[in-house]
Design a protein around this motif. Structure first.
Motif, PDB file in Angstrom:
ATOM      1  N   TYR A   1     -45.500  28.393   8.955  1.00 40.15           N
ATOM      2  CA  TYR A   1     -44.362  29.260   8.932  1.00 40.15           C
ATOM      3  C   TYR A   1     -43.065  28.760   8.173  1.00 40.15           C
ATOM      4  O   TYR A   1     -42.278  29.439   7.978  1.00 40.15           O
ATOM      5  N   ARG A   2     -43.302  27.567   7.288  1.00 43.29           N
ATOM      6  CA  ARG A   2     -42.458  26.961   6.660  1.00 43.29           C
ATOM      7  C   ARG A   2     -42.290  27.670   5.515  1.00 43.29           C
ATOM      8  O   ARG A   2     -43.192  28.254   4.711  1.00 43.29           O
ATOM      9  N   LYS A   3     -41.362  27.565   4.595  1.00 45.20           N
ATOM     10  CA  LYS A   3     -40.914  28.122   3.369  1.00 45.20           C
ATOM     11  C   LYS A   3     -41.178  29.616   3.044  1.00 45.20           C
ATOM     12  O   LYS A   3     -41.450  30.329   2.240  1.00 45.20           O
ATOM     13  N   MET A   4     -40.966  30.306   4.537  1.00 47.54           N
ATOM     14  CA  MET A   4     -40.916  31.738   4.399  1.00 47.54           C
ATOM     15  C   MET A   4     -39.561  32.205   4.470  1.00 47.54           C
ATOM     16  O   MET A   4     -39.403  33.584   4.576  1.00 47.54           O
ATOM     17  N   GLY A   5     -38.401  31.571   4.576  1.00 50.73           N
ATOM     18  CA  GLY A   5     -36.982  31.960   4.794  1.00 50.73           C
ATOM     19  C   GLY A   5     -36.639  31.707   6.205  1.00 50.73           C
ATOM     20  O   GLY A   5     -35.401  31.985   6.198  1.00 50.73           O
ATOM     21  N   ILE A   6     -37.420  31.085   7.158  1.00 51.45           N
ATOM     22  CA  ILE A   6     -36.826  30.985   8.241  1.00 51.45           C
ATOM     23  C   ILE A   6     -35.814  29.848   8.542  1.00 51.45           C
ATOM     24  O   ILE A   6     -34.882  30.229   9.044  1.00 51.45           O
ATOM     25  N   GLU A   7     -36.174  29.058   7.777  1.00 52.24           N
ATOM     26  CA  GLU A   7     -34.970  27.770   7.776  1.00 52.24           C
ATOM     27  C   GLU A   7     -33.795  28.392   7.523  1.00 52.24           C
ATOM     28  O   GLU A   7     -32.541  27.984   8.025  1.00 52.24           O
ATOM     29  N   ALA A   8     -33.911  29.154   6.313  1.00 51.30           N
ATOM     30  CA  ALA A   8     -32.578  29.405   5.612  1.00 51.30           C
ATOM     31  C   ALA A   8     -31.824  30.571   6.613  1.00 51.30           C
ATOM     32  O   ALA A   8     -30.604  30.605   6.801  1.00 51.30           O
TER      33      ALA A   8
END
Length: 372
Positions: free
Chosen positions: A313-320
């Motif tokens: 699920y990384r680099k999908m915009g969740i962290e941002a």
């Protein structure tokens, strides 16, 4: 004549906890740990059910001049397929002989427990708790649950033949000195995630137990590849969650959820060290409790304590989105300082993301090691 004494009584434990208050009494950046929290950490924390610890005090005559704890972390060794021993809760006067005696005593205890590989520290149990020696950024107090020490500790440790294992970085922003791109794009990013049935929401404190169980799975999965990581047991994570619930601000706790499955979370904590710094010798009674209750709404800073997304699920915009949600609330509340920490120096993905929102690497902490 200097001697080392094992801590075996309540009185000795109290002296062990209190020693830093005297050592740092003239340091304006020192923040005392709460006595009750340190006592419980050293005695009844679930860690002790499957690991062991022995605390030691160094005396010069009748005066305490240092302390250390030797830590046998079976969970770390099982998870990392190693046979390392740890040291933590280290404090010492500026005297190499005393420091050497403390390290030698802790190492001897660990060898007797069967440790044969590395001697690692400072960690106050593991990297899940306070860890790392401050080596850069001595000009300001530590934020909540971060360590602090005199600069001379670097020489005491390196002169004892310890070498760098890894550095931990703490990042900060003052006032509105951050890139608010993630806030400006928050709505668009969230709409994009919704197409994959992923929503960003605040944690549900009314169903706290259920939320904690889901977040625990994310934590143990998202941090699994980090250097020195030790997964929490259910009981350890519940213990931490229970403590954190007392100081949580629900405006700073977010989860990313897909079809009732939490796939990421972001947690920032009010920096209670602003208050703890004023509580003499870490005692809540008789007056400390009133300082705590009366000043909690005056806190002007936060620590971004944890932010992680599981693999896939990384680099999908969740962290941002998680960062953006926290920054938005920080801005809305008019806070003056934020710290994100710590991150591993070799965690390129997260460090580049923090740099992109103008995070300043203002403090560095080091974990040391040597052959035991």
């Amino acid at each position: 004549m200097k001697k080392i004494v094992p801590v075996n009584s309540k009185k000795e434990l109290g002296a062990f906890i209190d020693f830093p208050h005297d050592l740092y009494k003239n340091d304006p950046n020192y923040v005392p740990e709460l006595f009750i929290a340190q006592r419980d950490l050293l005695t009844i924390h679930p860690f002790h059910k499957h690991n062991s610890l022995q605390a030691f005090l160094a005396y010069d005559g009748d005066k305490i001049v240092g302390r250390i704890a030797a830590i046998l972390n079976n969970s770390h060794n099982e998870h990392n397929h190693s046979n390392d021993g740890f040291w933590g809760f280290f404090d010492c006067i500026n005297d190499q002989e005393t420091a050497d005696l403390l390290f030698q005593t802790a190492a001897k205890w660990l060898k007797e427990k069967g440790i044969t590989k590395k001697f690692v520290g400072p960690v106050n149990f593991s990297t899940n708790e306070a860890c790392g020696l401050l080596i850069k950024g001595f000009d300001s107090p530590p934020v909540l649950m971060m360590t602090y020490n005199y600069p001379y500790y670097i020489d005491l440790i390196e002169n004892a033949n310890f070498e760098k294992q890894i550095d931990l970085i703490a990042w900060h922003w003052d006032g509105d000195g951050y890139d608010d791109k993630s806030v400006r794009l928050l709505t668009a990013l969230q709409e994009r995630l919704k197409r994959n049935n992923i929503v960003i929401r605040k944690v549900d404190l009314k169903n706290f137990k259920s939320e904690v169980a889901k977040v625990r799975q994310v934590y143990n999965s998202a941090w699994d590849q980090n250097s020195g990581f030790v997964p929490f047991t259910d009981e350890e994570f519940d213990y931490l969650a229970k403590d954190l619930k007392l100081i949580l601000d629900e405006d700073f706790v977010y989860v990313a959820e897909q079809n009732d499955k939490i796939v990421g979370f972001g947690l920032a904590l009010p920096n209670y060290n602003e208050i703890f710094q004023k509580i003499k010798r870490g005692r809540l009674l008789p007056t400390g409790i009133f300082k705590l209750l009366l000043n909690r709404k005056k806190i002007k800073s936060i620590r971004i304590y944890a932010l992680g997304v599981i693999d896939g699920y990384r680099k999908m915009g969740i962290e941002a989105c998680l960062y953006g949600s926290i920054i938005r609330e920080y801005k809305r509340k008019g806070l003056q300082h934020a710290e994100a920490g710590w991150t591993l120096e070799n965690n390129v993905l997260i460090n580049e993301a923090i740099i992109a929102i103008k995070g300043d690497p203002y403090k560095t902490y080091r974990i040391y090691e040597k052959d035991i």
